[in-house]
Design an enzyme around this catalytic site. Structure first.
Site: not given
Ligand code: NDP
Length: 522
Positions: A181, A211, A273, A373
């Protein structure tokens, strides 16, 4: 109301499992071990991967649930090699807790990394070559699971890149795309995302995660309703007065302001959710416990949602935003002072909503959804409040106000089902006392260790079981329901909106107007 003069008493006898029947234990459906596969995690350097996905892989491996032929291939723009990613994963596992040294030593050689620029076709060609090599080296047999753990803006580009490199084809094994999501931010963007995903992937290949659905107690709603004959006759407008679903968090926005500022509580919690909880309570019995049958019934619930009446928006929707407070005695800033949040942000962090399911079963029964929250407790709970007795024989003891029975499904914390009722206090006098009958899942002798939500999600993706995943028609129906509300609130801005943005202190139960809507909750 307690009976006048009744002695205070702890009247909560636990329920217990019956002993195992002769010749066997409880009836269980054990998931089979999945086929060999490569799990490719896009955005592998990110927060979700570190906190949820990698620990879930480790836990599944540790408990022998993963196939022998497994490769975990991290992919992201960060220029790492295999050893860098292994070190990253090790740190993530240590931070998450539950690190098992010998299990990690066995898993680490199956962990790899591929730097990837999502805009570069050559990057996807290199990924395809790497996967072919892993088929031979790690025995992954051409099966691929692509997990999009990147910001949502990357989903379409990554899916197109995979398709263009031939990685969506299922010629030799399965190719599945796991999407986190949010699935769009309104109806139009959800449809546009779906079109992009389906350029190369068919619906049976797309796994849209919620989840929440993978939590044990959430799944138990279905079992409780449909494996017990006693609830179903009562589960309708004749006997149910109202249904309340709440998911309260104590945490603030933390480091996710960039995402949350654009999302707010309605997109973050309600579109996914909360709607799933609603569907599990309200759906008709499916003819079978399989993906399409279950998802058909959920979609029918969403189709029956009565569109919001703009004239009643202020009555049926309470929005709030947390201010500063001292939860647990420690001062915390208000939402507008959180890092990355605009000082005049109108993003709601709390919502309570009254909605109606216009079908034969639920006509006239209000459903209340609440999420927020920085609330007093972390609590996820569903309360089914039954109607009061039609005529009270005990007026002289209880007055007219006899507390209605409530079935309480505690999802977090507690993992329990409780039924409240009126019962006679033991003793010579006729005294009635509210009593609670409670079954605690965590105290039960489970035949196997419960899977954490992300472990369950990963396992189901590997097994190809879409039962607990969103289907696109349901995504669109929910957006169709919520988008007009969002547009109306956002067009008006916070203060001028029909649903005014109520302030509440961090660590409180939320705005009073919201709590009024969900009095059955406690
Ligand atoms: P992050 O912001 O930590 O991004 C994950 C990775 O994506 C980064 O480490 C980066 O890796 C890469 N990234 C960031 N920006 C860009 C960009 N503009 N273009 C390409 N790659 C990019 O996200 P999260 O891990 O928090 O979340 C990932 C997904 O999961 C999202 O869609 C979020 O909505 C969803 N989600 C997250 C939750 C959470 O608890 N974190 C919970 C539920 C859903 P690199 O720079 O190495 O490429």
């Amino acid at each position: 109301m307690p009976a006048p003069g009744a002695a205070p008493t702890d009247f909560a006898p636990p329920i217990s499992f019956d002993p195992a029947p002769p010749g066997g234990g409880p009836s269980c459906l054990l998931p089979p071990r999945p086929s060999p596969c490569a799990l490719v995690i896009f955005g592998a350097s990110g927060d979700l991967a570190a906190r949820m996905i990698l620990p879930a892989v480790h836990a599944l491996h540790r408990h022998g649930a993963l196939p022998q032929g497994l490769a975990v291939l991290g992919a992201a723009r960060t220029p790492w090699g295999d050893e860098d990613f292994r070190a990253h994963m090790r740190r993530a596992l240590e931070a998450a807790g539950g690190m098992d040294g010998p299990a990690w030593e066995a898993l680490a050689p199956r962990v790899f990394y591929q730097p990837l620029d999502y805009a570069d076709p050559a990057g996807f060609a290199a990924l395809a070559a790497r996967l072919d090599a892993l088929d031979a080296g790690a025995g992954t047999e051409g099966n691929r699971l692509f997990y999009l753990a990147t910001p949502p803006t990357v989903y379409a580009e990554a899916a197109r890149g995979l398709g263009a490199a031939g990685l969506a084809r299922e010629a030799r094994g399965f190719s599945r795309l796991v999407v986190e999501k949010p699935f769009g931010r309104d109806l139009d963007s959800a449809r546009a995302l779906d079109v992009a995903l389906h350029e190369h992937f068919a619906e049976h290949q797309v796994f849209r995660i919620d989840h929440y659905l993978a939590k044990e107690t959430v799944q138990n709603i279905l079992l409780l309703r449909f494996a017990n004959a006693i609830f179903e006759p009562l589960w309708n407008r004749r006997y149910v007065a109202s249904v309340t679903c709440a998911a309260m968090e104590t945490l603030g926005v933390g480091h996710r302001a960039g995402y949350y500022e654009r999302s707010g509580v309605l997109r973050d919690m309600f579109q996914n959710h909360m709607m799933q909880l609603l569907a599990l309570v309200a759906m008709e019995p499916p003819p079978a416990f399989d993906a399409e049958a279950v998802r058909d019934e959920k979609a029918k619930v969403y189709r029956a949602l009565r569109p919001f009446d703009p004239a009643r928006l202020a009555d049926d929707l309470v929005l709030g935003q947390y201010g500063p407070g001292t939860p647990g005695g420690a001062p915390v800033p208000g939402y507008r002072r959180e890092p990355g949040v605009a000082p005049d942000s109108a993003t709601p962090t709390f919502a309570a909503m009254r909605l109606w399911v216009d079908n034969w079963r639920w006509q006239g029964v209000p459903f209340h959804l609440l999420s927020g929250k920085r609330l007093r407790e972390k609590l996820t709970r569903i309360v089914v409040r039954f109607r009061e007795v039609p005529h009270s024989l005990f007026r002289h003891i209880l007055g007219e106000d006899i507390g209605a029975n409530r079935l309480i499904l505690d999802i977090h914390p507690g993992n329990a089902v409780s039924l409240t009722m009126q019962a006679k206090l033991p003793g010579a006098r006729l005294c009635l006392q509210p009593a609670t009958m409670r079954f605690d899942f965590d105290a039960a002798r489970a035949p196997a260790r419960a899977l954490d939500a992300y472990e369950k999600v990963l396992l189901d993706c590997m097994l190809g079981d879409q039962t607990l995943f969103w289907r696109q028609d349901a995504v669109e129906q929910c957006w169709g329901f919520l988008t007009p509300v969002l547009e109306r609130c956002e067009a008006c801005g916070a203060q001028g909106s029909p649903a005014e943005l109520h302030g509440y202190a961090a660590g409180s139960w939320g705005p009073a107007a919201g709590l009024e809507m969900v009095q059955e909750l406690f």
